[in-house]
Enzyme design. Sequence first.
Site, mmCIF file in Angstrom:
data_model
loop_
_atom_site.group_PDB
_atom_site.id
_atom_site.type_symbol
_atom_site.label_atom_id
_atom_site.label_comp_id
_atom_site.label_asym_id
_atom_site.label_seq_id
_atom_site.Cartn_x
_atom_site.Cartn_y
_atom_site.Cartn_z
ATOM 1 N N ASP A 93 80.071 20.745 5.241
ATOM 2 C CA ASP A 93 80.349 21.337 6.979
ATOM 3 C C ASP A 93 80.750 19.815 7.328
ATOM 4 O OD1 ASP A 93 79.571 23.005 8.831
ATOM 5 O OD2 ASP A 93 78.905 21.163 9.805
ATOM 6 N N GLU A 100 84.907 24.860 4.095
ATOM 7 C CA GLU A 100 85.161 25.828 5.076
ATOM 8 C C GLU A 100 86.205 25.827 5.252
ATOM 9 O OE1 GLU A 100 83.011 27.823 9.275
ATOM 10 O OE2 GLU A 100 82.756 26.290 8.325
ATOM 11 N N CYS A 153 70.651 32.692 6.715
ATOM 12 C CA CYS A 153 69.858 31.775 6.641
ATOM 13 C C CYS A 153 69.862 31.126 4.610
ATOM 14 C CB CYS A 153 68.601 32.860 6.730
ATOM 15 S SG CYS A 153 67.021 31.679 5.967
ATOM 16 N N CYS A 206 67.197 33.179 2.536
ATOM 17 C CA CYS A 206 67.176 34.562 2.409
ATOM 18 C C CYS A 206 67.901 35.725 3.130
ATOM 19 C CB CYS A 206 65.602 35.072 3.102
ATOM 20 S SG CYS A 206 65.656 34.897 4.906
ATOM 21 N N CYS A 265 64.182 30.627 10.845
ATOM 22 C CA CYS A 265 64.820 31.688 10.292
ATOM 23 C C CYS A 265 64.084 32.652 11.016
ATOM 24 C CB CYS A 265 65.134 31.965 9.256
ATOM 25 S SG CYS A 265 65.605 33.421 8.384
ATOM 26 N N CYS A 285 62.385 34.386 7.154
ATOM 27 C CA CYS A 285 61.528 33.925 6.226
ATOM 28 C C CYS A 285 60.659 32.813 6.966
ATOM 29 C CB CYS A 285 62.772 33.627 5.331
ATOM 30 S SG CYS A 285 63.807 32.410 5.147
ATOM 31 N N ASP A 345 73.157 21.657 10.256
ATOM 32 C CA ASP A 345 74.840 21.480 9.289
ATOM 33 C C ASP A 345 74.335 21.716 8.134
ATOM 34 O OD1 ASP A 345 76.375 21.211 11.602
ATOM 35 O OD2 ASP A 345 75.966 18.966 11.922
HETATM 36 ZN ZN LIG Z 1 65.899 33.404 5.914
#
Ligand SMILES: [Zn+2]
Length: 259
Positions: free
Chosen positions: A48, A132, A185, A188, A204, A207, A214
């Site tokens: 990243d 990216e 996330c 999950c 998150c 989860c 980053d």
């Molecule tokens: Zn999650």
Amino acid sequence: MCESLRLAGKIVSASIDRVADRWYASIVVDTIASFLPPAENQGAVGVDFGVTALATLSTGEIVVGPKALRTLLARVKRLARSLSRKVKGSRNYAKAKNKLARLHARIADIRRDGLHKLTTSITCRFHIIGIEDLNVKGMLGNRRLARSIADMGFGELRRQLEYKAEWRGGQVVVVDRWYPSSKTCSCCGHRLDTLDLQVRQWRCPHCGALHDRDVNAATNLRNMAVSSTVAACGGEGAGLAGEAQGETGPSEAGIQQQS
Ligand SMILES: [Zn+2]
């Protein structure tokens, strides 16, 4: 200058450049392709690129980039001010102008060096590299990139990663810029609706995993890169994607792959 050639082969041509009062000789040598040893760790990595750090790897490593820049940038300000006080066309004006140009060239050199070190270190170590796609004009405007990258351009960064990976039998996977690498996330797959740029860490809601912004983005890029190369090879682990032959696998959507 007297120096022995670092590459074996036939000398094709040489050219001389002058940049900010410094002289450069570029020598083109025709060599037989020499293969570098493959990447040390045959694993995958996501990278990243950011503002605060030059790059964050999915391994949690943070590459800060060249440190000398801050003092040099302060010196630019000082020199520019001193130049503005000189009388245009005078000897002193010319001297100050030259000094400033040399400093700018030096800064560009340090930035270029930092970028080369970054891309060499990544391609030496990892086989599959997920990044990216940042090739957007607006990207420079909203200051999402470190100045080194903004200066050289994302295209240059990508070019370096690609040819260096190729030398070592590696591969660069460029993930679509619309893929929400920061908001998803990496544990999950839950996707946040929004995530402010200032938020460096988040939990998150699905989860409960605590993410560094980053590192999480880099991890998502790594996962995208891995799933796209697996789907492309149709190798084991492709799972569902293997059954849906001919169709576009779920992970292939939004991925531009460089071969
Ligand atoms: Zn999650």
